[in-house]
Motif scaffolding. Sequence first.
Motif, PDB file in Angstrom:
ATOM      1  N   LEU A  10      -5.732  -9.607   4.728  1.00 43.02           N
ATOM      2  CA  LEU A  10      -5.120 -11.217   4.988  1.00 43.02           C
ATOM      3  C   LEU A  10      -4.349 -11.107   6.113  1.00 43.02           C
ATOM      4  N   ALA A  11      -2.896 -11.496   5.967  1.00 44.88           N
ATOM      5  CA  ALA A  11      -2.045 -11.649   7.309  1.00 44.88           C
ATOM      6  C   ALA A  11      -1.455 -10.379   7.574  1.00 44.88           C
ATOM      7  N   GLY A  12      -1.224  -9.228   6.744  1.00 43.69           N
ATOM      8  CA  GLY A  12      -0.548  -8.198   7.155  1.00 43.69           C
ATOM      9  C   GLY A  12      -1.381  -6.688   7.055  1.00 43.69           C
ATOM     10  N   VAL A  13      -0.536  -5.939   7.330  1.00 45.77           N
ATOM     11  CA  VAL A  13      -1.170  -4.712   7.188  1.00 45.77           C
ATOM     12  C   VAL A  13      -0.500  -3.696   6.034  1.00 45.77           C
ATOM     13  N   LEU A  14      -1.465  -3.013   5.590  1.00 43.84           N
ATOM     14  CA  LEU A  14      -0.945  -2.005   4.522  1.00 43.84           C
ATOM     15  C   LEU A  14      -1.183  -0.661   4.981  1.00 43.84           C
ATOM     16  N   THR A  15      -0.551   0.307   5.339  1.00 39.84           N
ATOM     17  CA  THR A  15      -0.770   1.430   5.635  1.00 39.84           C
ATOM     18  C   THR A  15      -0.732   2.661   4.597  1.00 39.84           C
ATOM     19  N   ILE A  16      -1.848   3.277   4.504  1.00 34.18           N
ATOM     20  CA  ILE A  16      -1.907   4.196   3.451  1.00 34.18           C
ATOM     21  C   ILE A  16      -2.341   5.594   3.822  1.00 34.18           C
ATOM     22  N   ALA A  17      -1.599   6.679   3.485  1.00 34.73           N
ATOM     23  CA  ALA A  17      -2.124   7.906   4.028  1.00 34.73           C
ATOM     24  C   ALA A  17      -2.487   8.704   2.742  1.00 34.73           C
ATOM     25  N   SER A  18      -3.414   9.681   2.806  1.00 35.42           N
ATOM     26  CA  SER A  18      -3.873  10.388   1.556  1.00 35.42           C
ATOM     27  C   SER A  18      -3.671  11.860   2.029  1.00 35.42           C
ATOM     28  N   CYS A  19      -2.647  12.292   1.219  1.00 35.31           N
ATOM     29  CA  CYS A  19      -2.073  13.755   1.572  1.00 35.31           C
ATOM     30  C   CYS A  19      -2.271  14.724   0.206  1.00 35.31           C
ATOM     31  N   GLY A  34      17.807   2.997   6.658  1.00 32.40           N
ATOM     32  CA  GLY A  34      17.186   1.731   6.568  1.00 32.40           C
ATOM     33  C   GLY A  34      15.761   1.445   6.336  1.00 32.40           C
ATOM     34  N   PHE A  35      14.973   2.861   6.691  1.00 35.03           N
ATOM     35  CA  PHE A  35      13.635   2.712   6.745  1.00 35.03           C
ATOM     36  C   PHE A  35      13.341   2.257   5.104  1.00 35.03           C
ATOM     37  N   GLY A  36      12.351   1.204   5.156  1.00 37.55           N
ATOM     38  CA  GLY A  36      11.580   0.492   4.222  1.00 37.55           C
ATOM     39  C   GLY A  36      12.231  -0.876   3.711  1.00 37.55           C
ATOM     40  N   SER A  37      13.057  -1.172   4.925  1.00 37.88           N
ATOM     41  CA  SER A  37      13.713  -2.443   4.497  1.00 37.88           C
ATOM     42  C   SER A  37      12.697  -3.721   4.776  1.00 37.88           C
ATOM     43  N   THR A  38      11.551  -3.502   5.730  1.00 41.36           N
ATOM     44  CA  THR A  38      10.566  -4.456   5.710  1.00 41.36           C
ATOM     45  C   THR A  38       9.362  -4.151   5.040  1.00 41.36           C
ATOM     46  N   PRO A  39       8.771  -5.091   4.915  1.00 44.07           N
ATOM     47  CA  PRO A  39       7.550  -4.890   4.209  1.00 44.07           C
ATOM     48  C   PRO A  39       6.482  -3.730   4.516  1.00 44.07           C
ATOM     49  N   GLU A  40       6.354  -3.925   5.684  1.00 39.05           N
ATOM     50  CA  GLU A  40       5.544  -2.898   6.619  1.00 39.05           C
ATOM     51  C   GLU A  40       6.142  -1.586   6.541  1.00 39.05           C
ATOM     52  N   GLN A  41       7.395  -1.278   6.559  1.00 36.62           N
ATOM     53  CA  GLN A  41       7.995   0.160   6.349  1.00 36.62           C
ATOM     54  C   GLN A  41       7.883   0.487   4.950  1.00 36.62           C
ATOM     55  N   ALA A  43       5.595  -0.301   2.797  1.00 39.06           N
ATOM     56  CA  ALA A  43       3.986  -0.005   2.655  1.00 39.06           C
ATOM     57  C   ALA A  43       3.885   1.388   2.964  1.00 39.06           C
ATOM     58  N   SER A  44       4.296   1.705   4.208  1.00 38.77           N
ATOM     59  CA  SER A  44       3.919   2.932   4.888  1.00 38.77           C
ATOM     60  C   SER A  44       4.868   4.069   4.145  1.00 38.77           C
ATOM     61  N   LEU A  45       5.876   3.749   3.575  1.00 38.33           N
ATOM     62  CA  LEU A  45       6.675   4.685   2.720  1.00 38.33           C
ATOM     63  C   LEU A  45       5.833   5.141   1.342  1.00 38.33           C
ATOM     64  N   LEU A  46       5.354   4.182   0.892  1.00 40.20           N
ATOM     65  CA  LEU A  46       4.675   4.143  -0.536  1.00 40.20           C
ATOM     66  C   LEU A  46       3.251   4.581  -0.672  1.00 40.20           C
ATOM     67  N   GLY A  47       2.562   4.803   0.756  1.00 37.91           N
ATOM     68  CA  GLY A  47       1.206   4.987   0.994  1.00 37.91           C
ATOM     69  C   GLY A  47       0.797   6.119  -0.011  1.00 37.91           C
ATOM     70  N   PRO A  48       1.390   7.296   0.072  1.00 36.81           N
ATOM     71  CA  PRO A  48       0.555   8.338  -0.750  1.00 36.81           C
ATOM     72  C   PRO A  48       0.465   8.263  -2.100  1.00 36.81           C
ATOM     73  N   SER A 191       1.245  -7.836   3.562  1.00 32.82           N
ATOM     74  CA  SER A 191       1.487  -6.536   3.451  1.00 32.82           C
ATOM     75  C   SER A 191       1.580  -6.069   1.947  1.00 32.82           C
ATOM     76  N   TYR A 192       1.454  -6.860   0.970  1.00 30.66           N
ATOM     77  CA  TYR A 192       1.523  -6.536  -0.400  1.00 30.66           C
ATOM     78  C   TYR A 192      -0.009  -6.426  -1.067  1.00 30.66           C
ATOM     79  N   TYR A 193      -0.807  -6.569   0.013  1.00 33.00           N
ATOM     80  CA  TYR A 193      -2.252  -6.526  -0.659  1.00 33.00           C
ATOM     81  C   TYR A 193      -2.575  -4.973  -1.073  1.00 33.00           C
ATOM     82  N   GLY A 194      -3.200  -4.918  -2.195  1.00 27.11           N
ATOM     83  CA  GLY A 194      -3.628  -3.546  -2.749  1.00 27.11           C
ATOM     84  C   GLY A 194      -2.434  -2.840  -3.538  1.00 27.11           C
ATOM     85  N   ARG A 195      -1.098  -3.257  -3.780  1.00 22.64           N
ATOM     86  CA  ARG A 195       0.116  -2.868  -4.165  1.00 22.64           C
ATOM     87  C   ARG A 195       0.372  -3.585  -5.514  1.00 22.64           C
ATOM     88  N   ILE A 196       1.113  -2.977  -6.403  1.00 22.44           N
ATOM     89  CA  ILE A 196       1.618  -3.494  -7.637  1.00 22.44           C
ATOM     90  C   ILE A 196       2.696  -4.662  -7.341  1.00 22.44           C
TER      91      ILE A 196
END
Length: 496
Positions: A10-19, A34-41, A43-48, A191-196
């Motif tokens: 949709l309009a955002g980016v969900l970053t996912i890493a498989s580790c 402050g990392f994690g204060s934006t939706p994109e950050q 999403a990146s933080l929660l990727g795994p 950026s919340y697509y695919g998330r709970i």
Amino acid sequence: MKKTFSYLALAGVLTIASCTNLDESVYGVIPKEGFGSTPEQLASLLGPAYSGLRDYAWNAHNAEVTTDVGLVPTRGKDWYDGGNWLNYNRHTWTTTHGPINDMWGWIFESGINTINNLIPQVAGNTVAIAELRAVRAFYYFLAMDYFGNVPLITESTSGTVSTTPRAQIYAFVEKELTEALPNLSDNVGGSYYGRINKLTAQTLLAKIYLNAGVYKGTPEWQKAADMCDIVIKSGKYKLEPNFLANFAAKNEGSTENIWAIPFDRIQAGGMTIAYRTLHYQNQSTYNLSGQPWNGFCTIAEFYNSFSDDDLRKKMWISGVQYGADGKALKDDNGKDLDFNPVMTKDEMTSADPEFQGAGVRLGKYEIQRGNTVPDQDNDWAMFRLADVYMMRGEALFRLGKTADALADFNIVRARAGVTAWTAPQLTLDNILAERGRELAWEAWRRNDLIRFGEFNKVGGKFTSRFMKEPATKTLLFPIPQQRRDANPGLAQNPGY
């Protein structure tokens, strides 16, 4: 460390890493300022925590072939795999069944353990912790559904653990979700697509309440209806006019999918259902770069439960198969390749007439033509609004509110193009059958059959003709012997 990727949704980016090793990944050290204060950050933080969910598509279909929806027949040497698939079909699995051991490992190692390692790294970030607890609750929902009594582990540990009664796991899942809810996002998509988000968690609560009688011995029909009511009345989701749009190769725009697991055929593989179901010769039909594997299919009784005017019947691939040149494909015996629902055996040789073509195949998830890899881009539809309507309808029916229940089921039936039910047609048998037609191959059939008391009835109306074992023990999978050998504190499920 597998490849990190960005999935445009949709309009955002969900970053996912498989580790596989958090200490070696970019997530090994979380920036503190402050990392994690934006939706994109965030999403990146929660990727795994999310990347392991891509394995759900495989494990879920394994559970589906224990039901009347489908099976994986043995065709000569293909798909025998030590008898694993036959044992699924027949309910004759044992404590050393390989795929069940893999399922356990996926839930506890890829899922729960990964999240338990992540939570301390985001200490103080209440939003991140809430979302991680919700994802972990989903894994525990699966654990109690598949295995019953399981270890309750909320922090990283390498010591011996014991099993916790299923009712206590139920209480834990409910508590985790209800406590997480206030800090979960109200946002849908982007950026919340695919998330709970909140509505995803409430849908999951509806699932556990709908099955509360199984999990803890006491039904919670009203709570299930209430959760569904919240999701429906939010107005944030609506039924797609075209049922199959929810499963298209580019289905991230679905207005109906409440929670989807993102896939990408190049960067986030695992959506291989097309290869699992199509015949080798269908390579020509869809201009694929490789030969499919000729495995998963459905059988006559389930396929024939769809009336010809039911638009959902288009999810099946049946009849004589043709190549891109319009010529009929041939099986190894030189006969026209015919996906016929009639199947007399689940273990076949080349001497059997139906051999390679037996069983109608799965086309619910759109097959990508010209694909150069077995993986596809379709996102897995985990929770859909149509299911929420039917969950509310079932709960209301069991509460004696027939008129309201009827309205919910007829909303779903109208989209399918079939005649609306009248009150006398609203029965438990019809509800179970309707859920099967709507949700086939979405991995809810085992869950439904157990709730309705139909899962282990040999020769029953809703069981596969190939099911041989009626024992109560099959309502749960066994705790894998390999896991018990490594952890003697794990008590085996009754009957195994």
